[in-house]
Structure formats: C-alpha cells, structure tokens
Motif scaffolding. Structure first.
Motif, PDB file in Angstrom:
ATOM      1  N   ILE A 561     -88.086 -41.518 -49.198  1.00  0.00           N
ATOM      2  CA  ILE A 561     -87.245 -39.918 -48.983  1.00  0.00           C
ATOM      3  C   ILE A 561     -86.604 -39.681 -47.687  1.00  0.00           C
ATOM      4  N   ASN A 562     -87.376 -39.766 -47.336  1.00  0.00           N
ATOM      5  CA  ASN A 562     -87.565 -38.415 -45.992  1.00  0.00           C
ATOM      6  C   ASN A 562     -85.959 -39.620 -45.150  1.00  0.00           C
ATOM      7  N   ASP A 563     -85.795 -40.806 -44.733  1.00  0.00           N
ATOM      8  CA  ASP A 563     -85.068 -41.622 -43.880  1.00  0.00           C
ATOM      9  C   ASP A 563     -83.681 -41.115 -44.946  1.00  0.00           C
ATOM     10  N   LEU A 564     -84.247 -41.591 -46.367  1.00  0.00           N
ATOM     11  CA  LEU A 564     -83.079 -41.504 -47.798  1.00  0.00           C
ATOM     12  C   LEU A 564     -82.373 -40.655 -47.362  1.00  0.00           C
ATOM     13  N   ILE A 566     -81.856 -39.002 -45.185  1.00  0.00           N
ATOM     14  CA  ILE A 566     -80.881 -38.425 -43.209  1.00  0.00           C
ATOM     15  C   ILE A 566     -79.559 -39.582 -44.035  1.00  0.00           C
ATOM     16  N   ASP A 567     -80.446 -40.588 -44.378  1.00  0.00           N
ATOM     17  CA  ASP A 567     -79.052 -41.912 -45.226  1.00  0.00           C
ATOM     18  C   ASP A 567     -77.680 -40.974 -45.370  1.00  0.00           C
ATOM     19  N   TYR A 568     -77.970 -40.035 -46.818  1.00  0.00           N
ATOM     20  CA  TYR A 568     -77.498 -39.110 -47.316  1.00  0.00           C
ATOM     21  C   TYR A 568     -76.186 -37.678 -46.802  1.00  0.00           C
ATOM     22  N   ASP A 569     -76.821 -38.157 -45.097  1.00  0.00           N
ATOM     23  CA  ASP A 569     -76.361 -37.205 -44.515  1.00  0.00           C
ATOM     24  C   ASP A 569     -77.733 -35.699 -44.594  1.00  0.00           C
ATOM     25  N   LEU A 570     -78.145 -35.803 -45.030  1.00  0.00           N
ATOM     26  CA  LEU A 570     -79.435 -34.512 -45.413  1.00  0.00           C
ATOM     27  C   LEU A 570     -79.842 -34.636 -44.200  1.00  0.00           C
ATOM     28  N   ARG A 571     -79.832 -33.060 -43.492  1.00  0.00           N
ATOM     29  CA  ARG A 571     -80.471 -32.502 -42.277  1.00  0.00           C
ATOM     30  C   ARG A 571     -82.260 -32.644 -43.232  1.00  0.00           C
ATOM     31  N   SER A 572     -83.036 -33.736 -43.044  1.00  0.00           N
ATOM     32  CA  SER A 572     -84.443 -33.666 -43.880  1.00  0.00           C
ATOM     33  C   SER A 572     -85.160 -33.978 -42.482  1.00  0.00           C
ATOM     34  N   THR A 624     -85.283 -38.403 -57.771  1.00  0.00           N
ATOM     35  CA  THR A 624     -85.023 -38.706 -56.046  1.00  0.00           C
ATOM     36  C   THR A 624     -83.564 -38.613 -56.264  1.00  0.00           C
ATOM     37  N   LYS A 625     -83.032 -39.250 -57.226  1.00  0.00           N
ATOM     38  CA  LYS A 625     -81.440 -40.000 -56.864  1.00  0.00           C
ATOM     39  C   LYS A 625     -80.749 -38.237 -57.112  1.00  0.00           C
ATOM     40  N   GLU A 626     -81.141 -38.075 -58.237  1.00  0.00           N
ATOM     41  CA  GLU A 626     -80.361 -36.585 -58.766  1.00  0.00           C
ATOM     42  C   GLU A 626     -81.165 -35.739 -57.730  1.00  0.00           C
ATOM     43  N   PHE A 627     -82.300 -35.340 -57.183  1.00  0.00           N
ATOM     44  CA  PHE A 627     -82.091 -34.244 -56.329  1.00  0.00           C
ATOM     45  C   PHE A 627     -81.203 -33.684 -54.769  1.00  0.00           C
ATOM     46  N   ILE A 628     -80.779 -35.312 -54.610  1.00  0.00           N
ATOM     47  CA  ILE A 628     -79.634 -35.285 -53.592  1.00  0.00           C
ATOM     48  C   ILE A 628     -78.459 -35.233 -54.058  1.00  0.00           C
ATOM     49  N   HIS A 629     -78.470 -35.672 -55.313  1.00  0.00           N
ATOM     50  CA  HIS A 629     -76.599 -35.413 -55.750  1.00  0.00           C
ATOM     51  C   HIS A 629     -76.774 -33.634 -56.343  1.00  0.00           C
ATOM     52  N   MET A 630     -77.741 -33.222 -56.647  1.00  0.00           N
ATOM     53  CA  MET A 630     -77.609 -31.259 -56.278  1.00  0.00           C
ATOM     54  C   MET A 630     -77.711 -30.378 -55.157  1.00  0.00           C
TER      55      MET A 630
END
Ligand code: TSB
Ligand code: ZN
Length: 640
Positions: A561-564, A566-572, A624-630
């Motif tokens: 999930i950390n890689d995911l 980062i792929d979504y440009d989040l600083r994780s 997980t996807k919902e978190f990213i969207h949020m």
C-alpha cells in the motif's frame, strides 16, 4: 473650593487641588482601590494630579480599557528608572504602552542582555517598595531642552513638538522623563509585572538611524491576571516557528553558516517545493510567464535602477574582480527590466507578466533578524508586470485578487491592508513629484473604488513607488507584510522601456511589482506558527506514515500500500524500524504527520486501511482505493 461634576450629573464641592484618587476615596474605599486615573474635562489626568478648577470628572477604574494602558505606561517609566539606576549612561527613546504591555527603547553603552532583565525587574520591585510619587511638572520649551540637553533622543522629540504644546515631565524621585502623562500616581500601584524580552529597534523606526534596545514588559492589576497572561505567552512560545522549525526538522540557523542565512532541511525543502509547484500553477492560470535570472548583477545595473542611490543601506558590499564590480542583488526588478528590453514590444503584447521565484540578499541589521521571519538570504515569490496606463487598475486588482486567493488557499487571514506612501521629507524616495502624485492618486482611487479598507502609512513606500502591503498577524503577535503590489513609474524611465502604441509611436509602460506570498522564509515562519507545525495535508512534508503491526506478518501488505500511495503521488513513508508499535505511533504523532496507518491482520485480509488523522481520536477503516480518493480530494481542496 471647586465644583466637581460626575458622569451621572451629580456634583460635589471639594478643596482646590484635590486629586482623582482623593475624590475616589471620598466616594468609597473600594472605588479608591479600583481607581487608576481619570478624565478631567475630557483630559486624561494622573491619579495624583491636582484639579485646579471646576470640572466634570470621570474616574477610570481597573475595569476600563484605558486602565491597562495607564498602568503599563506607568510601568514603562518604572522600568526606565530602574535601568537608569543600573546603567547610569542610559539614554531613552520612546516608551509607550502597547496592546499587551509596554516597551521602552533604550540606548546604553554596555548592551543589555536577556539575562539582565531579572536584575532590572528586581530594581523595579525596589522602587515599588520605595513608593515613589509620580510628579507632573510643566516646562517651557527652553527649560525642557536645557533639562534633556545630554539626551539626543529626548531633545529631538522636544524639538518636534508643535509650538503650542504644553511640555510636561514626570519625576519619580531622582528620575525624570519627558511625558504627556496618564499615570497611576505612585510606583506602589504597579505591583504585578514581568519583563519579557529584548530586541533591536531603530530610532523612530528608521533603519538609517541608531539602533536602540527595546525592552518589552507587561503589567497587570492582579497576580492572577499576570499569571494568565504569562500562560498565554508560554502557549504562544510553543507556536514559535523557531522552536517548531527545529523540532520538525524544517530549517537550521547556524552562526557558522551566517546570521540570517537559513538552511532548509529535507522536510522544509519538501514543503517549499510543494509551494513552488503551487505558485507556478496558480500563476500559469493567471497568464504569468516564468523566467529565471541570476543572484548577481553588475553594480551598474543597480545604479541605473536607482537601488544604488536609494537602497544601498540594505545591500551587501560590492565585489570586485578584474576591474568589474558586482553586487548581490537585493531585488530582481532590474533584471526583469532587462528581460523586458530583450525584445521589441507592441501595445498588443501588453500586459506582460514575468514571474520568478527570486533568490535575493539584503543586509538586514543583525538586531532586526528574527528566525525565518526576517533573514538576509531569501527567496521571493516575485513578479513584475509591464502594463499600459489603461491597464494599470485592472492589473493591480487582478494581482491583488490572486494574492487573496493564495492567502485563502494557505488558510491564512489578513490582519489589514496598508497603503504605503512616500514621506516627502525623507531622502530615501526618488524625487519626481509628478510621478509620485500620479501613482499615489491611482492607488488610492483603486482601493476606494473597490471598497478595500486600508490604513495609509506615510514613509513606508518603496523608493520607486507606493505599495499596497497585505499584513498578517503571526501567532506570536507580530504584524508583518505578507504580500505586496507596488506601482512604479520610475524604473520604466530609468531603463528607457518602451512599446509601440497603436499610433505607431513609442510609449512608456508602467511596472507593477508583486510579491505573492512573501519569501519562502517568511511564509514558512507564518505557516509553522499558524498550524503549530501540523501542516494541512496538501503541504505536509510526509502525508502518510504506514506502520505494520508485525514486521514479519504485515510487512508485504504494508509495502504494497505504501508503494501504491507513492504511485498516486502521495508522500507516504513506511516505518520498518525494529521498534515497538507504540513507539512508532508516538513518533508519527510528534512529527505531526496527517495520516497514520496501522496495518494488521484485518487490513491484510480485507484489503483495507485503518487510518487515524492527526489531532483526531477515532480510527477509521476503509477500502484502500477509497482512502486514496479521500486524501486526493482533501489535497485539491487545500486548506479548506
Ligand atoms: C515585490 N521589488 C519588490 C518585488 O517585486 C520587492 O522586493 N518588494 S519588497 O521589498 O517589499 O519585498 C517583498 C517581500 O519580501 C515583502 O513584502 C516581505 O514579505 C518579504 N521580505 C522583505 N524583506 C524580508 C526579509 N528580510 N526576510 C524575509 N522576507 C522579507
Ligand atoms: Zn520589484
């Protein structure tokens, strides 16, 4: 006997020479205790000043707003007396009451240090015990000048007083000070006070003049009030960007690197980079063109612009090599003038808006430096707009509105808007009256037409023109300039800028200087204090910290999930340290990371994340996807 009339219309006869304190005592002993000063026929009277004629009298008690000012102004005198006893060569500037206390500007041969404040405070307590009456006396101008003849500051103040002004001095035993009055009568009435800090301050706020030492203090009517205030100050200290900047690894200041030359640490640099991207996009949308110019220029460039004549005080000394002379630029305007001149311009090309993230250097007096708030090397979100006369108002207004948007996106608030004008008597401004009158008139008109309230400040303009400065109040209580829009008819003249008009003739453009959200340094100081270091998600150096419950069982999912993210440009970031779970959770907390995600069996089995937001108690589990969207939504909405 004289007749004293009270606000409720009643009146009473008293001996001539009676004081506010005595009148209060005559009414009741509790009123006497509460009395601080008074208005006699509308004039502010000290508690002990004799009233010589029939008068309407209003007693100021501790509850009144004016009372705090009277007490603190008296405390400033008390402090000055204590300083004079400890530093006999001390000379005094001004010592007013301010919003939360008082200060006094003092000139001593031997500098006063922070550690000395306690010593001064102790002397103040001694003078309180001595119960010195604060006696008022009127002097003629000649007498006053003679009395203060060894004090250049007081002499200047006296000389500047209007001809018909009644000059008064106040004495507490051996100490006499020039003062208009409004005192609490006796040093014994100043019981609860504290000296807080010391800072540099230019005489009359003019950086070309002597620097004095400003000692700040605060005085209250009860111990309880004093303690309450000190608590607020302590809380504020917690917000001090210098402290937070260190704890959160944002920046470093080191005397070896140089005073006022801040070093950006990885966390700080990340925020700065995000802000830079943000500004770039914002300006792109608003039709700005981005350029890049060097930190160094020839001295000649700055002679042409007029900086050399009017701004040299603020510049580092020149550098010479092989017959060439260079300066470290204090501003980028001259460079942008040359960029404008790099091509022929027609009326159709205007407005041209050049933006640059400008690194520049200013020689600020060492006493004026303050963390990141005022530095010597700084990077400004700068722009210079080249416009036709008929475009001035729209362009100034658009620049102003872009600033408002940026301030709003950052979640900051404006304290007030200042219109900085020239002071004709001062030499630091260019001397073309016609250009000044035109520029100042235009700025006033524009603000009035738009219904923008402002405070006019004479003498605060740039040397080349008037400024609209947008002021913010920091959590520490300083009011500082965040953003600025400046109108300049001078530099286009000096650089002989032209464009070809519709008539085929050459015309002069006008320049608008614009500072969007200050320098990265000052902005960071404001943001740190505003958010107590807990940046909103869009600005946070690290947005997500992923913590596996067990390094053996949950590591793969945690990494996935950390890689995911980062792929979504989040600083994780993944915390795989060999530490206890509790320790890692606390670390994420002290680092004020917006989202903390703990990964255990449930998350692995259900492909979910369980997050806790900084500052909130409950944990939330979502796919997980919902978190990213949020979180993406939150980032787009910035600080709202
Ligand atoms: C806006 N030439 C213009 C520019 O085009 C200019 O330099 N204006 S300025 O002098 O007013 O500075 C712009 C902004 O820089 C100020 O509004 C303030 O926010 C910031 N600033 C000025 N001096 C310092 C300093 N010593 N440390 C940190 N920031 C500073
Ligand atoms: Zn400029």
């Amino acid at each position: 006997m004289i007749k004293i009339t009270f606000p409720d219309g009643t009146s009473k006869e008293y001996e001539r020479g009676i004081s506010i304190e005595q009148i209060a005592g005559d009414i009741s002993s509790s009123l006497k205790k509460q009395s601080v000063a008074g208005y006699v026929n509308g004039d502010l009277y000290d508690l002990n000043r004799p009233i010589e004629e029939d008068a309407s009298v209003e007693i100021i008690t501790r509850k009144d707003q004016k009372a705090f000012e009277v007490l603190n102004h008296s405390a400033a005198h008390l402090m000055a007396q204590a300083v004079k006893r400890l530093y006999p060569d001390a000379k005094f500037g001004v010592g007013p009451a301010i919003r939360e206390g008082f200060y006094y500007d003092i000139d001593t041969k031997e500098p006063i240090r922070e550690e000395d404040l306690l010593k001064i405070e102790n002397m103040m307590r001694r003078i309180v015990k001595e119960q010195q009456s604060m006696e008022r006396k009127e002097l003629s101008r000649e007498e006053a000048l003679a009395f203060f003849n060894d004090d250049p500051y007081k002499t200047e103040l006296i000389t500047d007083l209007p001809e018909d002004e009644i000059i008064t001095v106040y004495s507490q035993n051996e100490f006499t000070d020039l003062c208009r009055g409004g005192h609490i009568g006796n040093t014994k009435n100043i019981k609860f006070f504290k000296l807080l800090s010391i800072a540099g301050a230019y005489w009359r706020g003019d950086s070309s003049r002597n620097q004095l030492q400003r000692i700040y203090g605060t005085a209250w009517f009860t111990q309880e009030d004093l303690e309450k205030h000190l608590e607020i100050l302590a809380e504020r200290k917690e917000r001090d960007h210098r402290k937070l900047g260190k704890e959160l690894r944002i920046f470093e200041l080191s005397n070896d690197a140089g005073q006022g030359l801040a070093l950006w640490l990885p966390n700080g640099y990340t925020v700065r980079k995000i802000l830079e991207d943000y500004v770039y996009k914002l300006e792109k949308k608003a039709g700005y063109l981005h350029v890049s110019t060097p930190v160094l220029g020839t001295k000649r460039l700055y002679e042409i612009s007029g900086h050399w004549d009017h701004y040299r005080e603020n510049m580092f000394p020149v550098m010479e090599r092989d017959g060439e002379t260079f300066v470290l630029r204090p501003m980028s305007c001259p460079h942008h003038m040359i960029v404008y001149k790099s091509d022929l311009r027609s009326y159709r090309d205007l407005p041209i808006r050049y933006a640059e993230i400008v690194t520049q250097h200013r020689y600020e007096a060492s006493g004026a430096l303050s963390g990141l708030e005022r530095v010597r090397a700084m990077t400004l979100t700068d722009a210079h707009l080249f416009v036709r006369k008929d475009q001035i108002k729209k362009e100034v207004l658009d620049a102003y509105n872009l600033i408002l948007q940026a301030i709003d996106d950052l979640g900051l608030e404006i304290e007030y808007v200042e219109l900085a004008l020239r002071d004709k008597a001062k030499g630091k401004f260019h001397d073309n009256d016609e250009l000044w009158d035109l520029a100042e008139k235009l700025m006033k008109e524009l603000l009035d037409e738009e219904g923008i309230e402002y405070t006019a400040m004479t003498g605060e303009a740039a040397f080349y023109g008037p400024k609209i400065d947008i002021q913010v109040r920091t959590a520490m209580g300083h009011v500082i300039t965040m953003s600025t829009v400046q109108l300049d008819f001078l530099l286009p003249e000096r650089f002989d800028l032209t464009y070809i008009g519709q008539d085929g003739e050459k015309h002069r453009p006008v320049v608008i200087h614009r500072g969007l959200i200050s320098t990265w340094e000052r902005l960071m100081s404001i943001l740190l204090e505003q958010y107590k270091g807990a940046f909103p998600t869009w600005l946070a150096p690290t947005q997500i910290r992923v913590i596996p419950v067990s390094l053996d069982n949950h590591d793969k999912y945690a990494k996935k999930i950390n890689d995911l993210f980062i792929d979504y440009d989040l600083r994780s970031e993944l915390d795989m340290r060999e530490e206890k779970l509790g320790y890692k959770i606390r670390a994420a907390q002290t680092e004020k990371i917006p989202y903390q995600i703990v990964v255990g069996d449930d998350e692995v089995n259900n492909e979910t994340v369980t997050y806790r937001k900084y500052g909130e108690k409950e944990q939330v589990t979502v796919p997980t996807k919902e978190f990213i969207h949020m979180i993406q939504e939150e980032i787009i909405n910035k600080s709202k």
